[in-house]
Enzyme design. Structure first.
Site, PDB file in Angstrom:
ATOM      1  N   TYR A 123       0.831  -1.201   0.000  1.00 44.21           N
ATOM      2  CA  TYR A 123       0.000   0.000   0.000  1.00 44.21           C
ATOM      3  C   TYR A 123       0.872   1.260   0.000  1.00 44.21           C
ATOM      4  CZ  TYR A 123      -3.724   3.203   1.285  1.00 44.21           C
ATOM      5  OH  TYR A 123      -4.629   4.228   1.288  1.00 44.21           O
ATOM      6  N   TRP A 125       1.100   5.739  -1.552  1.00 36.39           N
ATOM      7  CA  TRP A 125       0.776   6.748  -2.559  1.00 36.39           C
ATOM      8  C   TRP A 125       1.833   6.891  -3.638  1.00 36.39           C
ATOM      9  CZ3 TRP A 125      -2.634  11.320  -3.004  1.00 36.39           C
ATOM     10  CH2 TRP A 125      -3.867  11.106  -2.377  1.00 36.39           C
TER      11      TRP A 125
HETATM   12  N1  LIG Z   1      -2.301   7.491  12.642  1.00 42.98           N
HETATM   13  C1  LIG Z   1      -2.701   7.601  11.373  1.00 42.98           C
HETATM   14  N2  LIG Z   1      -2.124   6.848  10.436  1.00 42.98           N
HETATM   15  C2  LIG Z   1      -2.499   6.960   9.150  1.00 42.98           C
HETATM   16  C3  LIG Z   1      -3.531   7.863   8.786  1.00 42.98           C
HETATM   17  C4  LIG Z   1      -4.149   8.647   9.806  1.00 42.98           C
HETATM   18  O1  LIG Z   1      -5.060   9.456   9.548  1.00 42.98           O
HETATM   19  N3  LIG Z   1      -3.697   8.488  11.086  1.00 42.98           N
HETATM   20  N4  LIG Z   1      -3.895   7.963   7.477  1.00 42.98           N
HETATM   21  C5  LIG Z   1      -3.699   6.790   6.647  1.00 42.98           C
HETATM   22  C6  LIG Z   1      -3.911   7.093   5.240  1.00 42.98           C
HETATM   23  S1  LIG Z   1      -5.428   7.751   4.849  1.00 42.98           S
HETATM   24  C7  LIG Z   1      -3.003   6.814   4.271  1.00 42.98           C
HETATM   25  S2  LIG Z   1      -3.462   7.015   2.631  1.00 42.98           S
HETATM   26  C8  LIG Z   1      -1.659   6.274   4.582  1.00 42.98           C
HETATM   27  C9  LIG Z   1      -0.558   6.838   3.684  1.00 42.98           C
HETATM   28  O2  LIG Z   1       0.567   6.054   3.767  1.00 42.98           O
HETATM   29  P1  LIG Z   1       1.622   5.943   2.547  1.00 42.98           P
HETATM   30  O3  LIG Z   1       0.926   6.135   1.254  1.00 42.98           O
HETATM   31  O4  LIG Z   1       2.383   4.693   2.724  1.00 42.98           O
HETATM   32  O5  LIG Z   1       2.552   7.193   2.840  1.00 42.98           O
HETATM   33  P2  LIG Z   1       3.610   7.952   1.931  1.00 42.98           P
HETATM   34  O6  LIG Z   1       4.426   8.766   2.869  1.00 42.98           O
HETATM   35  O7  LIG Z   1       2.911   8.678   0.841  1.00 42.98           O
HETATM   36  O8  LIG Z   1       4.519   6.794   1.357  1.00 42.98           O
HETATM   37  C10 LIG Z   1       4.908   6.707   0.039  1.00 42.98           C
HETATM   38  C11 LIG Z   1       6.347   6.194  -0.024  1.00 42.98           C
HETATM   39  O9  LIG Z   1       6.662   5.866  -1.379  1.00 42.98           O
HETATM   40  C12 LIG Z   1       7.933   6.406  -1.731  1.00 42.98           C
HETATM   41  N5  LIG Z   1       7.905   6.672  -3.179  1.00 42.98           N
HETATM   42  C13 LIG Z   1       7.430   7.761  -3.824  1.00 42.98           C
HETATM   43  N6  LIG Z   1       7.540   7.625  -5.151  1.00 42.98           N
HETATM   44  C14 LIG Z   1       8.085   6.415  -5.374  1.00 42.98           C
HETATM   45  C15 LIG Z   1       8.457   5.705  -6.562  1.00 42.98           C
HETATM   46  O10 LIG Z   1       8.280   6.160  -7.674  1.00 42.98           O
HETATM   47  N7  LIG Z   1       8.977   4.459  -6.391  1.00 42.98           N
HETATM   48  C16 LIG Z   1       9.187   3.913  -5.173  1.00 42.98           C
HETATM   49  N8  LIG Z   1       9.697   2.686  -5.108  1.00 42.98           N
HETATM   50  N9  LIG Z   1       8.872   4.573  -4.037  1.00 42.98           N
HETATM   51  C17 LIG Z   1       8.324   5.800  -4.133  1.00 42.98           C
HETATM   52  C18 LIG Z   1       8.078   7.655  -0.887  1.00 42.98           C
HETATM   53  O11 LIG Z   1       9.427   7.995  -0.727  1.00 42.98           O
HETATM   54  C19 LIG Z   1       7.363   7.235   0.408  1.00 42.98           C
HETATM   55  O12 LIG Z   1       8.263   6.671   1.324  1.00 42.98           O
HETATM   56  O13 LIG Z   1      -1.358   6.542   5.959  1.00 42.98           O
HETATM   57  C20 LIG Z   1      -2.364   6.068   6.851  1.00 42.98           C
HETATM   58  N10 LIG Z   1      -1.914   6.188   8.219  1.00 42.98           N
HETATM   59  N1  LIG Z   2      -1.745  18.157   2.900  1.00 46.50           N
HETATM   60  C1  LIG Z   2      -2.183  16.885   2.887  1.00 46.50           C
HETATM   61  N2  LIG Z   2      -3.429  16.618   2.434  1.00 46.50           N
HETATM   62  C2  LIG Z   2      -3.871  15.332   2.442  1.00 46.50           C
HETATM   63  C3  LIG Z   2      -3.062  14.258   2.869  1.00 46.50           C
HETATM   64  C4  LIG Z   2      -1.747  14.581   3.343  1.00 46.50           C
HETATM   65  O1  LIG Z   2      -0.983  13.691   3.760  1.00 46.50           O
HETATM   66  N3  LIG Z   2      -1.354  15.891   3.339  1.00 46.50           N
HETATM   67  N4  LIG Z   2      -3.530  12.969   2.825  1.00 46.50           N
HETATM   68  C5  LIG Z   2      -4.640  12.682   1.907  1.00 46.50           C
HETATM   69  C6  LIG Z   2      -5.257  11.395   2.207  1.00 46.50           C
HETATM   70  S1  LIG Z   2      -4.432   9.980   1.747  1.00 46.50           S
HETATM   71  C7  LIG Z   2      -6.468  11.273   2.759  1.00 46.50           C
HETATM   72  S2  LIG Z   2      -7.138   9.719   3.009  1.00 46.50           S
HETATM   73  C8  LIG Z   2      -7.241  12.435   3.137  1.00 46.50           C
HETATM   74  C9  LIG Z   2      -7.865  12.255   4.509  1.00 46.50           C
HETATM   75  O2  LIG Z   2      -8.828  13.215   4.714  1.00 46.50           O
HETATM   76  P1  LIG Z   2      -9.542  13.301   6.131  1.00 46.50           P
HETATM   77  O3  LIG Z   2      -9.677  11.937   6.680  1.00 46.50           O
HETATM   78  O4  LIG Z   2     -10.769  14.079   5.931  1.00 46.50           O
HETATM   79  O5  LIG Z   2      -8.446  14.155   6.930  1.00 46.50           O
HETATM   80  P2  LIG Z   2      -7.973  14.243   8.450  1.00 46.50           P
HETATM   81  O6  LIG Z   2      -6.997  15.366   8.457  1.00 46.50           O
HETATM   82  O7  LIG Z   2      -7.493  12.934   8.923  1.00 46.50           O
HETATM   83  O8  LIG Z   2      -9.253  14.629   9.269  1.00 46.50           O
HETATM   84  C10 LIG Z   2      -9.960  15.833   9.068  1.00 46.50           C
HETATM   85  C11 LIG Z   2     -10.410  16.385  10.394  1.00 46.50           C
HETATM   86  O9  LIG Z   2     -11.352  15.507  10.987  1.00 46.50           O
HETATM   87  C12 LIG Z   2     -11.406  15.817  12.378  1.00 46.50           C
HETATM   88  N5  LIG Z   2     -11.824  14.626  13.108  1.00 46.50           N
HETATM   89  C13 LIG Z   2     -11.064  13.573  13.483  1.00 46.50           C
HETATM   90  N6  LIG Z   2     -11.807  12.661  14.162  1.00 46.50           N
HETATM   91  C14 LIG Z   2     -13.071  13.152  14.212  1.00 46.50           C
HETATM   92  C15 LIG Z   2     -14.303  12.683  14.768  1.00 46.50           C
HETATM   93  O10 LIG Z   2     -14.402  11.613  15.353  1.00 46.50           O
HETATM   94  N7  LIG Z   2     -15.409  13.473  14.590  1.00 46.50           N
HETATM   95  C16 LIG Z   2     -15.363  14.657  13.933  1.00 46.50           C
HETATM   96  N8  LIG Z   2     -16.490  15.341  13.788  1.00 46.50           N
HETATM   97  N9  LIG Z   2     -14.207  15.140  13.431  1.00 46.50           N
HETATM   98  C17 LIG Z   2     -13.083  14.401  13.549  1.00 46.50           C
HETATM   99  C18 LIG Z   2      -9.999  16.243  12.758  1.00 46.50           C
HETATM  100  O11 LIG Z   2     -10.054  17.393  13.589  1.00 46.50           O
HETATM  101  C19 LIG Z   2      -9.314  16.504  11.416  1.00 46.50           C
HETATM  102  O12 LIG Z   2      -8.679  17.768  11.357  1.00 46.50           O
HETATM  103  O13 LIG Z   2      -6.436  13.600   3.152  1.00 46.50           O
HETATM  104  C20 LIG Z   2      -5.702  13.762   1.963  1.00 46.50           C
HETATM  105  N10 LIG Z   2      -5.137  15.102   1.991  1.00 46.50           N
HETATM  106 MO   LIG Z   3      -5.468   8.143   2.550  1.00 54.01          MO
END
Ligand SMILES: Nc1nc2c(c(=O)[nH]1)N[C@H]1C(S)=C(S)[C@@H](COP(=O)(O)OP(=O)(O)OC[C@H]3O[C@@H](n4cnc5c(=O)[nH]c(N)nc54)[C@H](O)[C@@H]3O)O[C@H]1N2
Ligand SMILES: Nc1nc2c(c(=O)[nH]1)N[C@H]1C(S)=C(S)[C@@H](COP(=O)(O)OP(=O)(O)OC[C@H]3O[C@@H](n4cnc5c(=O)[nH]c(N)nc54)[C@H](O)[C@@H]3O)O[C@H]1N2
Ligand SMILES: [Mo]
Length: 783
Positions: A123, A125
């Site tokens: 998994y 991005w």
């Molecule tokens: N506590 C907590 N944990 C969370 C979340 C949260 O809200 N709270 N959110 C979750 C969510 S929604 C998501 S989507 C995940 C995101 O988790 P990830 O998608 O795993 O996070 P990234 O940091 O985008 O990791 C991408 C990695 O790929 C590498 N990379 C980039 N381009 C390339 C390439 O071309 N080739 C190769 N081989 N590598 C590359 C980058 O250097 C980086 O290390 O995290 C989750 N974890």
């Molecule tokens: N700049 C930037 N943008 C991103 C990303 C990033 O890494 N960087 N990641 C992207 C990815 S992979 C994803 S999946 C999306 C995620 O998008 P979201 O899941 O919508 O983003 P979060 O920042 O995790 O949460 C948004 C807000 O929800 C509120 N919140 C948390 N828990 C609760 C709850 O129980 N109830 C209510 N009412 N509010 C709550 C928090 O205060 C938080 O600021 O964002 C994307 N956008």
């Molecule tokens: Mo995500």
């Protein structure tokens, strides 16, 4: 059919091939003598993201993986060397040596244990280009090798992805069809934003975000008199609308709020009888539950008040206001990344169904407006070219966030979306384009599982913890070092990404790496189909034509696109309104649910007998009791939100992210009241801890967060104080040393990171040096 607009003089940069695409925007690139010196936003982006400013400096910096590297104990073939993962130094080796090692290990595992023993879920991005999409390249490679154990759904929104098909429809489809902002600006009177509409999150869109328009649209809605309510523990989740009303709800309690609103709508007869009769099933069963007929209390505002922390009168008033106005209720994805997250989405569907505004221009339902830059954009839904991965002969994917369970409990049965499945016995983990040590919950538990398989192979650009915890690390190029096509759903652009820099040190692109491996394994020509990168770009561009045409886009020939450097599609001619076709004629355009209607009660889900998901939106009191028990020991609810200064862990080592740190640590928001009780002052370093782990963070005091709740961003690179020790202090502030690694419920088995309880104390010891961005130690070794 609409045609593609031709670039004007303003698009010189595109024609001169100076562009690069990231998930957070398109930038003009300046290089000097093989060095990246500057990036600037493009003219067509209304509110460019600052994250791009991190590229110069970081891309060619000290954190890059320079050469293939193998962990010392692994290379030496020591017995039980798996314990050395994350502890031992690396040996830099030649490409030939590294690839031979990987190929022979793949063969061995396949022969001895079968393809199912290879985990390629991988998994993450990765980068924005559509051809060099690391995950697609890996999946294609492993499929041709005979298959692999895959993962299903996302960390983002698995609970939602699993519950919605039973009750409303496929979330991916719904996401692309969200009502355009322009429609809402004209018609919406009340926008209830559960989890807010944080501008920071709309910086990104998977594959590219050419025009950041959220700020613009929030202003337009406000100007037109739309009232905003921010239902969130954090006030600045709706900072884009300064006069938004703030309902400071306790995290994890939104389901209770929404159930109570449904109860008021029914009790006060404010719901739309016609809509319910024509477009939904199961009203009686749901209404009986809300009344408390069979068991439990009536789900009144008085019942919800102590759970949510909101006044009963405020809840009742909100219900009445929603019924009176053209109301859109949006829920951020975060709300379902929690225990029982499925029920929050179900309750949202129920409220909006009772209000009967689904399918109208100014009201209805939203999932993640602002969670990315996608929902509501008035752009064509065409997502662009993509790299086909082929078919996987192993058809037993795990829910993506159950990886540690899988590694720790091979052969164990688990429940998932109505089915009983079994975890495979993984011997080899192969990762490209993701960072598990960023994204997975309860990292100390993950580490235990991560040391079980026999081999871990990682392709990485940077020495992230993911790379440091691998056995074999293969250096990958960045987008700037290769050609690609940038394109994303609902983005409206396609960009030719030219190569701007030579590959860093000995880095190779993932496609080249897999081509060489496929050669060694005897299927090289099947993998490459005889094409070089440019040949593939043309191939996937051509293959995307029918999908483009279906969305009303006539693509020019490839040579023209490549020469222009940029396509911008004409905007859709019709305004888009979510589920309008269903509303217009539910018989001709039924939903994809079993009944074809909105399921307030789902016989399918009820039949599984899950006590936590009995078949309608539901408040699971035993879960609440369990959380209250934890809270007595760990009194602060930790939210780990998306970072404004980077994408996940990507470019944490860049300038924009670094500038946001406090004494080098990740900032943590805290209410002054909680700080005073612990003798903590603004700007101090604190230790955040629970029974799973501990980290250091820098405190920002603010009244804009509910007392009892603290917030930290995800993405600080994991940085254990003493990697030799189990459960070592994370010096840097990765919240996943604290989060809980349990599924949202048996229904979705999603990530439940937001259900996390901690305590905090001042950290008075000398501050340990941050080493997260440094490469590991290297030693020389030869047999
Ligand atoms: N506590 C907590 N944990 C969370 C979340 C949260 O809200 N709270 N959110 C979750 C969510 S929604 C998501 S989507 C995940 C995101 O988790 P990830 O998608 O795993 O996070 P990234 O940091 O985008 O990791 C991408 C990695 O790929 C590498 N990379 C980039 N381009 C390339 C390439 O071309 N080739 C190769 N081989 N590598 C590359 C980058 O250097 C980086 O290390 O995290 C989750 N974890
Ligand atoms: N700049 C930037 N943008 C991103 C990303 C990033 O890494 N960087 N990641 C992207 C990815 S992979 C994803 S999946 C999306 C995620 O998008 P979201 O899941 O919508 O983003 P979060 O920042 O995790 O949460 C948004 C807000 O929800 C509120 N919140 C948390 N828990 C609760 C709850 O129980 N109830 C209510 N009412 N509010 C709550 C928090 O205060 C938080 O600021 O964002 C994307 N956008
Ligand atoms: Mo995500």
């Amino acid at each position: 059919m609409s045609t593609v607009s031709h670039p004007s003089d303003d698009d010189r940069a595109a024609a001169e091939h100076q562009l690069t695409v990231t998930h957070w925007g398109t930038y003009r690139v300046t290089t000097d003598n093989g060095l990246l010196t500057a990036v600037e936003p493009v003219a067509w982006d209304r509110q460019p993201s600052k994250i791009g400013l991190s590229l110069p400096g970081a891309v060619q910096g000290n954190s890059r993986v320079r050469l293939p590297a193998v962990r010392l104990g692994y290379l030496q073939g020591k017995p039980d060397n798996r314990e050395g993962r994350g502890k031992e130094p690396f040996v830099e080796v030649s490409w030939e040596q590294a690839l031979t090692l990987v190929a022979s290990e793949l063969e061995r595992v396949k022969t001895e244990h079968g393809n199912q023993a290879i985990y390629g879920g991988s998994y993450g991005w990765s980068s924005a280009g559509r051809f060099h999409h690391a995950q697609s390249q890996l999946h294609r490679f492993l499929n041709q090798f005979g298959g692999y154990t895959a993962s299903t759904n996302t960390y983002s929104i698995a609970a939602g992805e699993r519950v919605l098909p039973h009750i409303l429809g496929d979330l991916d489809e719904l996401q692309r069809q969200h009502t355009h902002w322009a429609e809402l600006a004209q018609h919406c009177e009340l926008f209830v934003a559960i989890g807010g509409l944080p501008l920071r999150n709309a910086q990104v869109n998977g594959g590219g975000a050419n025009d950041h328009a959220l700020g613009y649209w929030l202003q337009r809605l406000s100007d037109n008199g739309c009232q905003f309510i921010n239902v969130s523990p954090v006030r600045n989740d709706l900072a884009g609308v300064p006069d938004a009303k703030w309902l400071a709800i306790r995290p994890g309690s939104d389901t209770a709020l929404l159930l109570a609103i449904c109860q008021v709508l029914i009790e006060e007869d404010l719901f739309q009888h016609d809509f319910v009769a024509r477009y939904t099933v199961g009203f009686e069963r749901y209404a009986a539950y809300l009344r408390g007929d069979q068991q439990g209390e009536a789900k009144t505002p008085e019942w919800a008040a102590p759970i949510t922390g909101l006044e009963a009168t405020a809840i009742r008033q909100l219900a009445r206001q929603m019924a009176k106005k053209k109301t859109l209720i949006n829920m951020a994805w975060s709300v379902q990344r929690a225990r029982q997250g499925e029920q929050a989405y179900w309750a949202l569907v129920a409220v909006t169904a009772l209000l009967g505004q689904i399918g109208t221009p100014g009201g209805g339902i939203g999932f993640g407006y602002a969670s990315t830059n996608l929902a509501g954009a008035d752009r064509r839904r065409f997502s662009g070219p993509r790299m086909p991965a082929g078919d996987n002969a192993v058809d037993t994917p795990i829910p993506v966030a159950r990886i540690a369970d899988m590694l720790l409990h091979p052969g164990d049965a688990y429940e998932f979306d109505g089915k009983t499945r079994t975890y495979p016995d993984i011997r080899l983990v192969y990762w490209a384009g993701g960072n598990t040590f960023h994204h997975h919950q309860d990292l100390n538990r993950l580490i235990e599982g991560w040391r079980r398989p026999e081999t871990v192979v990682v392709h990485e650009q940077y020495w992230t913890a993911q790379a440091k915890f691998a056995d074999i690390v293969l250096p990958a190029t960045t987008s700037l070092e290769r050609e690609d096509i940038g394109s994303a759903s609902n983005d409206g652009f396609m960009i030719a990404m030219r190569q701007h820099l030579p590959p860093f040190a000995e880095a190779r692109d993932d496609y080249a790496i897999f081509s060489l491996l496929a050669d060694k394994l005897g299927f090289g020509s099947r993998f490459t189909e005889g094409r070089d990168v440019r040949g593939w770009l043309e191939n996937i561009y051509q293959a995307s034509r029918p999908r483009a045409e279906a969305e009303g886009i006539a693509l020019p020939d490839f040579a023209t696109f490549w020469a222009q450097g940029k396509l911008e599609y004409a905007r859709p001619s019709e305004p888009q309104i979510l589920l309008k076709a269903f509303r217009d004629n539910p018989d001709a355009a039924p939903l994809s649910t079993p009944s074809g209607k909105i399921e307030l009660f789902s016989a399918t889900v009820a039949a599984w007998g899950y006590e936590e998901a009995p078949g309608h939106a539901y408040w699971h009191a035993p879960e609440q009791a369990a959380q209250q028990k934890q809270k007595r020991r760990w009194p602060l609810h930790l939210l780990s939100s998306q970072p404004r200064t980077r994408l996940h862990s990507q470019y944490d080592h860049g300038l924009v992210s670094q500038q946001s740190k406090i004494h080098g640590r990740e900032p943590l928001w805290m209410h002054p009241q909680d700080a005073a009780a612990r003798d903590i002052r603004d700007g101090e370093i604190v230790k955040v801890f629970n029974d799973r782990g501990e980290l250091l963070a820098g405190v920002i005091l603010t009244p804009d967060i509910l007392p009892g709740v603290v917030q930290i961003s995800t993405g600080a690179w994991y940085d254990p104080l003493d990697p030799q020790q189990a459960r070592s202090l994370d010096k840097h502030g990765n919240p996943n040393v604290l989060t809980t690694d349990t599924g949202s419920s048996r229904l979705g088995q999603g990530c439940s990171a937001q259900t996390c309880f901690v305590d905090i104390e001042r950290f008075d010891l000398p501050l340990p040096e941050i080493t997260a961005w440094q490469p590991p130690q290297f030693v020389k070794w030869s047999p």
